[in-house]
Design an enzyme around this catalytic site. Structure first.
Site, PDB file in Angstrom:
ATOM      1  N   ARG A  15     -21.976 -25.112 -82.337  1.00 12.58           N
ATOM      2  CA  ARG A  15     -23.359 -24.716 -82.071  1.00 12.58           C
ATOM      3  C   ARG A  15     -24.070 -25.642 -81.073  1.00 12.58           C
ATOM      4  O   ARG A  15     -25.185 -25.368 -80.659  1.00 12.58           O
ATOM      5  CB  ARG A  15     -24.143 -24.627 -83.386  1.00 12.58           C
ATOM      6  CG  ARG A  15     -23.771 -23.361 -84.158  1.00 12.58           C
ATOM      7  CD  ARG A  15     -24.785 -23.062 -85.234  1.00 12.58           C
ATOM      8  NE  ARG A  15     -24.625 -23.959 -86.371  1.00 12.58           N
ATOM      9  CZ  ARG A  15     -25.631 -24.334 -87.161  1.00 12.58           C
ATOM     10  NH1 ARG A  15     -26.860 -23.926 -86.927  1.00 12.58           N
ATOM     11  NH2 ARG A  15     -25.404 -25.116 -88.185  1.00 12.58           N
ATOM     12  N   ASN A 169     -26.335 -31.177-101.948  1.00  8.73           N
ATOM     13  CA  ASN A 169     -25.309 -32.169-101.629  1.00  8.73           C
ATOM     14  C   ASN A 169     -25.464 -32.642-100.184  1.00  8.73           C
ATOM     15  O   ASN A 169     -25.439 -31.838 -99.262  1.00  8.73           O
ATOM     16  CB  ASN A 169     -23.932 -31.511-101.817  1.00  8.73           C
ATOM     17  CG  ASN A 169     -22.792 -32.415-101.393  1.00  8.73           C
ATOM     18  OD1 ASN A 169     -22.893 -33.636-101.496  1.00  8.73           O
ATOM     19  ND2 ASN A 169     -21.701 -31.802-100.926  1.00  8.73           N
TER      20      ASN A 169
HETATM   21  C1  UD1 Z   1     -20.726 -29.767 -96.375  1.00 11.74           C
HETATM   22  C2  UD1 Z   1     -20.603 -29.734 -97.892  1.00 11.74           C
HETATM   23  C3  UD1 Z   1     -21.904 -29.213 -98.489  1.00 11.74           C
HETATM   24  C4  UD1 Z   1     -23.061 -30.077 -98.062  1.00 11.74           C
HETATM   25  C5  UD1 Z   1     -23.125 -30.158 -96.535  1.00 11.74           C
HETATM   26  C6  UD1 Z   1     -24.146 -31.181 -96.120  1.00 11.74           C
HETATM   27  C7  UD1 Z   1     -18.245 -29.258 -98.375  1.00 11.74           C
HETATM   28  C8  UD1 Z   1     -17.265 -28.251 -98.762  1.00 11.74           C
HETATM   29  N1  UD1 Z   1     -19.497 -28.864 -98.250  1.00 11.74           N
HETATM   30  O1  UD1 Z   1     -20.863 -28.419 -95.952  1.00 11.74           O
HETATM   31  O2  UD1 Z   1     -21.827 -29.217 -99.903  1.00 11.74           O
HETATM   32  O3  UD1 Z   1     -24.290 -29.572 -98.574  1.00 11.74           O
HETATM   33  O4  UD1 Z   1     -21.844 -30.570 -95.990  1.00 11.74           O
HETATM   34  O5  UD1 Z   1     -24.297 -31.142 -94.741  1.00 11.74           O
HETATM   35  O6  UD1 Z   1     -17.891 -30.408 -98.231  1.00 11.74           O
HETATM   36  N2  UD1 Z   1     -15.116 -32.051 -91.253  1.00 11.74           N
HETATM   37  C9  UD1 Z   1     -13.914 -32.580 -90.861  1.00 11.74           C
HETATM   38  N3  UD1 Z   1     -12.775 -31.877 -91.095  1.00 11.74           N
HETATM   39  C10 UD1 Z   1     -12.789 -30.664 -91.710  1.00 11.74           C
HETATM   40  C11 UD1 Z   1     -14.032 -30.136 -92.100  1.00 11.74           C
HETATM   41  C12 UD1 Z   1     -15.178 -30.847 -91.876  1.00 11.74           C
HETATM   42  O7  UD1 Z   1     -13.864 -33.688 -90.316  1.00 11.74           O
HETATM   43  O8  UD1 Z   1     -11.715 -30.106 -91.892  1.00 11.74           O
HETATM   44  C13 UD1 Z   1     -16.348 -32.819 -91.009  1.00 11.74           C
HETATM   45  C14 UD1 Z   1     -17.307 -32.108 -90.085  1.00 11.74           C
HETATM   46  O9  UD1 Z   1     -17.094 -32.500 -88.740  1.00 11.74           O
HETATM   47  C15 UD1 Z   1     -18.649 -32.571 -90.584  1.00 11.74           C
HETATM   48  C16 UD1 Z   1     -18.419 -32.790 -92.063  1.00 11.74           C
HETATM   49  O10 UD1 Z   1     -17.040 -32.947 -92.228  1.00 11.74           O
HETATM   50  O11 UD1 Z   1     -19.050 -33.824 -90.014  1.00 11.74           O
HETATM   51  C17 UD1 Z   1     -18.936 -31.649 -92.931  1.00 11.74           C
HETATM   52  O12 UD1 Z   1     -18.314 -30.466 -92.561  1.00 11.74           O
HETATM   53  P1  UD1 Z   1     -19.104 -29.120 -92.380  1.00 11.74           P
HETATM   54  O13 UD1 Z   1     -18.170 -28.063 -91.959  1.00 11.74           O
HETATM   55  O14 UD1 Z   1     -20.330 -29.334 -91.606  1.00 11.74           O
HETATM   56  O15 UD1 Z   1     -19.512 -28.831 -93.922  1.00 11.74           O
HETATM   57  P2  UD1 Z   1     -20.720 -27.948 -94.421  1.00 11.74           P
HETATM   58  O16 UD1 Z   1     -20.281 -26.539 -94.460  1.00 11.74           O
HETATM   59  O17 UD1 Z   1     -21.946 -28.292 -93.687  1.00 11.74           O
END
Ligand code: UD1
Ligand code: MG
Length: 448
Positions: A15, A169
């Site tokens: 985004r 969270n």
């Molecule tokens: C996540 C949380 C959610 C919380 C929110 C807060 C989970 C399943 N959900 O959701 O409960 O309210 O953050 O912002 O954890 N990332 C990786 N590798 C991956 C996936 C993600 O490094 O495979 C990193 C992303 O770059 C990011 C962070 O982890 O910095 C969170 O991932 P994102 O996909 O934004 O999770 P949300 O759906 O926002």
């Protein structure tokens, strides 16, 4: 208790609509990932692993540039936050203690909040950072039973009743590293997104009889950056915080709302910063120094009693000693000014050393670049450089040496010598008047 940081930075950030990995977008002049690392460093961690994915090589460079001892774990496929945490496990072999999971795109978590989480580990096996959301939207919901955290449910998988919960969270979690990895490995991906959710570790832990609790923080702290608009809003938040911190630290900011800070700007007590000053990365300003209006500073150090500006530009490697003076429209790059040196007007001083008490006249330029290489200029103590002197580097002016105004200096000048390197003046009596007369006559002829 030893602490390890696990910083998740693999996401694409689609985004942002950008070719640059999200966590390298800048806030306060520093990549987002530096902010998360800086907050985590307040816990004095003994290990730090950053999980990279999209733009991995560039992110790794930015991380190790800030924290050389950080380990990088590459997550080639982004299968979810639990999978990301597991990716860090091989880099934590031999570590025992607590791990704190941070997101690289969440720059405002305060060190105090992380400390409160580490402290809460004496009461709970798992500590989750939660906040009351004004608009809970897609945040995971924290399902509580009294003071215990029962489980976390992602919005996409939540019932209407769960969606009504406003305690959300943040994503920051603290647990014993070995326990965290064991629980993360037990997580499945049977959910709306088909991802391995780190949030599922809470329910698994509770089923095993472990305890989980929540530390609460202000929503502003957990703000994540997903869009350019959020980045711009975050910049305003960052600047407001940095201004307040500089004022608390004893600096005088004449018009705080017009001064822009970087993540690592350091300003000593009783320093005075005028309006419209911009700090790039790497600036330190000692007690009692003054930076007047409209200066642009990066990668420089200004000592006590020095006065900079108005309208000065200090670039990386500018080292200004006590009571030195840099005036308007002066640019300084990779140059040391010793105590009391003065460069008051319209000059470029690059790749140079200016000795104690030297005076650099208006319009002086160090010609430091020959189109291929940079060369140095040495100016001795108490030297006096006449206005509009070109110092063609490499060149050395000795102590107490002088140059005549308008000189183009291409050879070294010994201590105490005067160099004049310009054409000698020729004066023709009456010639100006005769010339004008001739020009007027010529115009009269062509008009008639
Ligand atoms: C996540 C949380 C959610 C919380 C929110 C807060 C989970 C399943 N959900 O959701 O409960 O309210 O953050 O912002 O954890 N990332 C990786 N590798 C991956 C996936 C993600 O490094 O495979 C990193 C992303 O770059 C990011 C962070 O982890 O910095 C969170 O991932 P994102 O996909 O934004 O999770 P949300 O759906 O926002
Ligand atoms: Mg997110």
């Amino acid at each position: 208790m030893s602490i390890a940081l696990i910083v998740l930075a693999a996401g694409q950030g689609s985004r942002m609509n950008s070719d640059i990995p999200k966590v390298l977008h800048r806030l306060g002049g520093a990549p987002l990932v530096h902010h998360a690392l800086q907050a985590g460093l307040a816990l004095e961690p003994s290990a730090c692993v950053v999980v990279t994915g999209h733009g991995g090589a560039a992110v790794a460079r930015a991380v190790t540039g800030f924290l050389p001892e950080a380990a990088i774990a590459e997550q080639t496929e982004q299968l979810g936050t639990a999978h990301a945490v597991l990716t860090a496990a091989p880099r934590l072999e031999g570590f025992s203690g607590d791990a704190i999971v941070l997101y690289a795109d969440t720059p405002f978590i305060r060190p105090e909040t992380l400390r409160a989480m580490a402290d809460a580990r004496t009461r709970h096996d798992i500590v989750v950072l939660g906040f009351e959301a004004a608009d809970p939207g897609l945040y995971g919901r924290l399902v509580m039973a009294d003071d215990m955290l029962e489980r976390i449910v992602e919005a996409r998988d939540a019932t209407d009743e769960e969606l009504a919960i406003r305690l959300c969270n943040s994503g920051v979690v603290c647990a014993d590293a070995a326990v965290l990895m064991r629980l993360a490995a037990a997580v499945g991906n049977a959910n709306a997104k088909g991802e391995y959710y780190l949030t599922d570790i809470v329910a698994i832990a509770r089923a095993e009889g472990l305890s989980a609790g929540v530390v609460r923080c202000n929503e502003a702290e957990t703000l994540g950056i997903n869009t350019r608009a959020e980045l711009a809003a975050a910049e305003a938040t960052f600047q407001a915080r940095a201004r307040a911190e500089a004022l608390d630290g004893g600096a005088t900011l004449i018009a705080p709302e017009t001064i822009f800070f970087a993540l690592d700007t350091w300003i000593g007590r009783d320093a005075v910063i005028g309006p419209n000053v911009v700090f790039g990365p790497g600036v330190t300003i000692e007690t009692g120094a003054e930076v007047r209006a409209f200066c642009h500073l990066e990668g420089c150090h200004i000592s006590r009693g020095a006065i900079i500006g108005p309208f000065a530009r200090l670039r990386p490697g500018a080292e200004i000693a006590e009571h030195a003076r840099v005036g308007n429209f002066v640019e300084i790059k990779n140059a040391v000014l010793d105590e009391g040196a003065k460069i008051n007007h319209l000059s470029y001083i690059g790749d140079a050393h200016v000795g104690e008490g030297a005076n650099i006249g208006a319009g002086t330029i160090t010609c430091n670049y020959d189109g291929v290489s940079k060369h140095r200029t040495e100016i001795g103590a108490n030297a006096f450089v006449g206005s509009n002197t070109m110092l063609v580097a490499p060149v050395r002016l000795g102590a107490d040496a002088m140059t005549g105004s308008g000189s183009v200096v291409t050879a070294d000048v010994p201590d105490g010598a005067l160099a004049i390197a310009r054409a000698r003046q020729v004066t023709k009596p009456g010639l100006a008047l005769r010339l004008l007369e001739r020009l007027r006559a010529a115009r009269g002829r062509s008009a008639g």
